[in-house]
Design an enzyme around this catalytic site. Structure first.
Site, short mmCIF file in Angstrom:
data_model
loop_
_atom_site.label_atom_id
_atom_site.label_comp_id
_atom_site.label_asym_id
_atom_site.label_seq_id
_atom_site.Cartn_x
_atom_site.Cartn_y
_atom_site.Cartn_z
N GLU A 60 0.82 -1.22 0.00
CA GLU A 60 0.00 0.00 0.00
C GLU A 60 0.84 1.26 0.00
OE1 GLU A 60 -0.42 -2.53 2.10
OE2 GLU A 60 -2.39 -3.35 1.58
N HIS A 129 -11.16 -4.86 9.83
CA HIS A 129 -11.79 -4.92 8.51
C HIS A 129 -13.13 -4.20 8.55
CE1 HIS A 129 -8.70 -7.83 7.59
NE2 HIS A 129 -9.20 -8.12 6.42
#
Ligand SMILES: Cc1ncc(C[n+]2csc(CCOP(=O)(O)OP(=O)(O)O)c2C)c(N)n1
Ligand SMILES: [Mg+2]
Lengths: 340, 336
Positions: A60, A129
């Site tokens: 990322e 999440h």
């Protein structure tokens, strides 16, 4: 007009931008998988080639940095984070680099970058999440932050984000993907920083973004049955946000509920409420209500998720409190959403 | 310091007993995960579940070299690590089913497992997130003195995160007692390694930092054990970190129960080849050659154990809505 889903509208905005502008490319995780991005990027790799639709390694930080660099060097990248949680690994290129660049270099070099982050929560996935971190990024000068709630805005705001000379954080929520609505075929852009008045009303203003903007409409219908006319404002953009539209409405109604899919402390709703107090204190008949997540990470069981995520019921309750607490009892009894 | 005898002697003294124990552990992991797979299919387990079926030899081989006070660190695919390090089977099932009696109080579910007593201080699904944490545990162990070590389990995909490389350097620089165990199952969700890198030499990733690396057949429990035991012994001697690349393959999809196929993505047909390298069957073959003939009876006992643990977990209590705000902050320090 045609009807598209929210996810299809996102896809169409990508496809049109890719077709129109050779500088546009998309990079991030899951772009070659039909699963990561829902149907919001479906088949773009086949249509535009894997040179421009780049499914990346699990990197990322570097991938986002690469997108910042490519933007500085003249491209119009869209960097994709299939979950906002994972985007935290890219905090440096977003916050230190992209957000500061224009300021640091006297407005002479800009970062025309779209950073797309998906909120993907619920389903017993647990707290790593599930996070909606828009407020953290709203805090940072130099970034623009948009959170569309409808298919129409999903397309129009993505087009605007791509056209904008600044780094724009575009946040979409998987809970909205199946929503359908009218979406014009041609490309159009919605000015970043402009809210939409979804419903007129004289008694109270319901302000929200993303999933909470959608819930506000349901809450307004419930309030109508109680004889309360709610005005509903979808902020669409969190930074900059449309103070004028919000304040004009609050001046008319004198009451406000701000609903935010994020946490309470130092959250988007808190920032907006503070600004309304600053500008419209004398117009208010009641304290501003905020509907937010509690200050806790996301739980990971169905029952706890039901208790954790606010929705129509919590907005209605907040509105009734703002209208005068006495009526809340009857509403609670017939509430559609029960945590039991 | 009481060092487990197994970690300092190679090869194991009683090879047959040792192999039987490893075979049993791998089979326990397999059957437990098959039970979880079945519950995913019937939607009894709703949380995302990532199965390590096919990769059991890595967890079972590495953990054979560890003691209770060593720590292990894992990720989203860590049922096997948890069991091999001594985590309770019943508490694993209870956790997957979101029961209060689960190893993480029903808060973590499949992707967040812990057992303080067994040195499992948290497995989490942020890819590579626990790799620096393992270095930190090793740092703590070195500061405290003694011979405890830490093991980081992570995937080949995790190697794409910069902080894995930063951790290798830190571990070498501070001579940390840590073993980095990369389970290279060739895929990171839907992507084959060749779509993510050009060189297939993860075992060398530590070299520039001074971390020796070894490539191991990850489907051979003995090979994994002996490589791990070497790294563990080196760490216990204060000689610093080691990197192991264990080559293996997951038989099921990235997440969920389906065979091979990922959600919407078929792999390249390698599964048939890898099925022939079943780590459990290979160890069973060696046991039979060594004259062990009651594997069926033992397998039956493991099945019974799995079935009973699952039934007990099912009977346990689910959380109510009132505890959403509990445990945001700890009441008191409760680490190791
Ligand atoms: C920081 C971060 N980025 C992306 C993801 C999404 N993700 C979950 S598992 C996974 C694949 C990881 O592959 P690997 O490390 O090889 O482990 P495996 O699944 O093969 O066991 C990805 C990309 C994540 N969980 N965390
Ligand atoms: Mg892998």
């Amino acid at each position: 007009m045609r009807t598209l889903s929210y996810a299809q509208a996102i896809r169409e905005a990508h496809a049109q931008a890719l077709a129109r502008d050779p500088r546009v490319f998309v990079i991030g995780q899951g772009l070659w998988s039909p699963w990561y991005a829902g149907s919001s990027l479906d088949g773009l790799d086949r249509e535009f080639g894997r040179e421009r639709i780049v499914d990346s390694p699990v990197s990322e930080n570097a991938v986002t940095g690469l997108a910042v660099g490519a933007a500085l060097a003249g491209m119009r990248p869209i960097v994709f984070h299939p979950r906002m949680d994972f985007m935290l690994l890219a905090a440096d290129p977003i916050v230190n680099q992209a957000a500061n660049w224009s300021y640091l270099f006297g407005g002479m070099i800009s970062v025309p970058l779209v950073i797309r982050a998906v909120i993907n929560r619920g389903g017993e996935q647990g707290s790593q999440h599930s996070q909606a971190l828009h407020a953290m990024f709203m805090h940072v000068p130099g970034l623009k932050v948009v959170m569309p709630a409808t298919p129409y805005d999903a397309k129009g705001l993505l087009v605007a984000a791509i056209e904008d000379p600044n780094p724009v954080l575009y946040i979409d929520d998987r809970w909205l993907y199946a929503q359908t609505g009218d979406v014009p075929e041609q490309a159009y852009s919605i000015p970043i920083g402009s809210a939409a008045v979804r419903r007129q009303g004289r008694d109270i203003t319901l302000i929200g973004v993303s999933t909470m903007a959608a819930n506000n409409l349901k809450a307004a219908a419930a309030l109508e049955r109680e004889g309360i006319q709610a005005e509903v404002i979808d902020l669409r953009s969190l930074k900059p946000w449309d103070r004028e539209t919000v304040c004009a409405s609050v001046r008319k109604t004198g009451r406000a509920v701000v609903s935010d899919p994020g946490w309470r402390t130092a959250g988007a709703a808190s920032a907006i409420a503070a600004e309304i107090y600053d500008g419209e204190f004398h117009a208010l008949y009641a304290p501003i209500e905020r509907v937010t997540l509690p200050d806790a990470p996301a739980p990971s069981s169905r029952v706890e998720e039901l208790a954790y995520y606010p929705g129509e019921r919590e907005i209605v309750e907040a509105a009734l409190r703002a209208m005068g607490a006495s009526r809340s009892v009857s509403m609670r009894a017939r509430s559609a959403r029960s945590a039991a | 310091m009481n060092i487990d005898i197994r970690s300092s002697c190679l090869p194991p003294e009683d090879a047959t007993a040792w192999l039987l124990e490893r075979w049993s552990m791998m089979l326990l992991i397999r059957r437990a995960e098959e039970a979880i797979a079945a519950m995913v299919e019937t939607a009894e387990a709703l949380c995302p579940c990532h199965l390590s079926i096919g990769q059991e030899a890595v967890a079972a081989g590495v953990c054979a070299a560890l003691t209770n006070s060593d720590t292990i660190w894992g990720g989203h695919r860590s049922h096997g690590h948890y069991l091999a390090k001594g985590g309770s089977l019943e508490m694993l099932f209870a956790e997957v089913l979101g029961r209060i009696s689960g190893c993480s109080g029903g808060r973590g579910r499949s992707m967040h497992l812990a057992s303080r007593e067994m040195g499992i201080l948290g497995t989490v699904p942020i890819v590579a997130g626990t790799v620096p944490l393992a270095a930190g545990a090793a740092f703590a162990a070195r500061m405290r003195g003694g011979t405890d070590i830490a093991v980081a389990f992570f995937g080949d995909g995790a190697f794409e995160e910069g902080h894995v490389h930063e951790s290798l350097n830190l571990a070498a620089l501070y001579r940390l007692p840590v073993v980095f165990v990369c389970e290279n199952n060739l895929y990171s969700s839907h992507l084959h390694w060749s779509e993510r890198r050009v060189a297939d030499r993860l075992d060398r990733a530590g070299e520039v930092h001074g971390v020796p690396g070894r490539r191991v057949d990850g489907n051979d429990a003995e090979a994994v054990y002996s490589a791990a035991a070497e790294g563990v012994a080196r760490a216990r001697r204060g000689e610093g970190p080691t990197l192991l690349e264990c080559r293996t393959f997951r038989w099921r999809g990235h997440v969920g129960a389906s065979w091979d196929a990922d959600v919407g993505v078929e792999r390249r047909g390698e599964l048939a080849e890898w099925l022939k390298l079943d780590p459990i069957a290979r160890t069973a073959g060696r046991l039979i050659a060594l004259g062990v003939h009651d594997l069926e009876g033992r397998e039956h006992a493991i099945m019974t154990r799995v079935g009973e643990a699952l039934e007990r977990a099912r009977a346990d209590e689910l959380p109510g809505p009132d505890r959403v705000l509990q445990h945001v902050w700890a009441e008191a320090a409760c680490g190791r």
